[in-house]
Design a protein around this motif. Structure first.
Motif, PDB file in Angstrom:
ATOM      1  N   ASP A 122       0.857  -1.173   0.000  1.00 18.65           N
ATOM      2  CA  ASP A 122       0.000   0.000   0.000  1.00 18.65           C
ATOM      3  C   ASP A 122       0.901   1.233   0.000  1.00 18.65           C
ATOM      4  O   ASP A 122       1.927   1.253   0.669  1.00 18.65           O
TER       5      ASP A 122
ATOM      6  N   THR B 235       3.487   2.092   2.931  1.00 18.29           N
ATOM      7  CA  THR B 235       2.983   2.221   4.301  1.00 18.29           C
ATOM      8  C   THR B 235       3.389   1.034   5.162  1.00 18.29           C
ATOM      9  O   THR B 235       3.276   1.096   6.374  1.00 18.29           O
TER      10      THR B 235
ATOM     11  N   GLU C  76       1.350   5.649   0.207  1.00 17.44           N
ATOM     12  CA  GLU C  76       0.745   6.905   0.636  1.00 17.44           C
ATOM     13  C   GLU C  76       1.466   8.065  -0.041  1.00 17.44           C
ATOM     14  O   GLU C  76       2.667   8.005  -0.287  1.00 17.44           O
ATOM     15  N   LEU C  77       0.703   9.106  -0.347  1.00 14.57           N
ATOM     16  CA  LEU C  77       1.258  10.287  -0.989  1.00 14.57           C
ATOM     17  C   LEU C  77       2.113  11.052   0.013  1.00 14.57           C
ATOM     18  O   LEU C  77       1.676  11.366   1.109  1.00 14.57           O
TER      19      LEU C  77
ATOM     20  N   TYR D 243       5.422   8.975  -3.599  1.00 13.87           N
ATOM     21  CA  TYR D 243       4.712   8.071  -2.693  1.00 13.87           C
ATOM     22  C   TYR D 243       5.732   7.242  -1.937  1.00 13.87           C
ATOM     23  O   TYR D 243       6.852   7.044  -2.387  1.00 13.87           O
TER      24      TYR D 243
END
Length: 51
Positions: free
Chosen positions: A23, A44, A25-26, A41
């Motif tokens: 996964d 996570t 995240e920005l 990015y």
């Protein structure tokens, strides 16, 4: 259009070489010239959410 470049911490090895799924995240985004967007990015540590 998106042209992703996925690399590991050193910027040289492929990011997904030994990863089954991740996964993301920005972290940061910015417009370079009013038309091109640079987005960053980071993983996570969690698996990709499934519907």
């Amino acid at each position: 259009m998106t042209f992703p470049l996925l690399v590991g911490p050193s910027g040289r090895e492929p990011f997904y070489a030994d990863v089954l799924s991740a996964d993301l995240e920005l972290v940061e985004h910015r417009a370079l010239d009013g038309r091109v967007l640079l987005v960053e990015y980071r993983p996570t540590g969690r698996d990709i959410p499934r519907a």
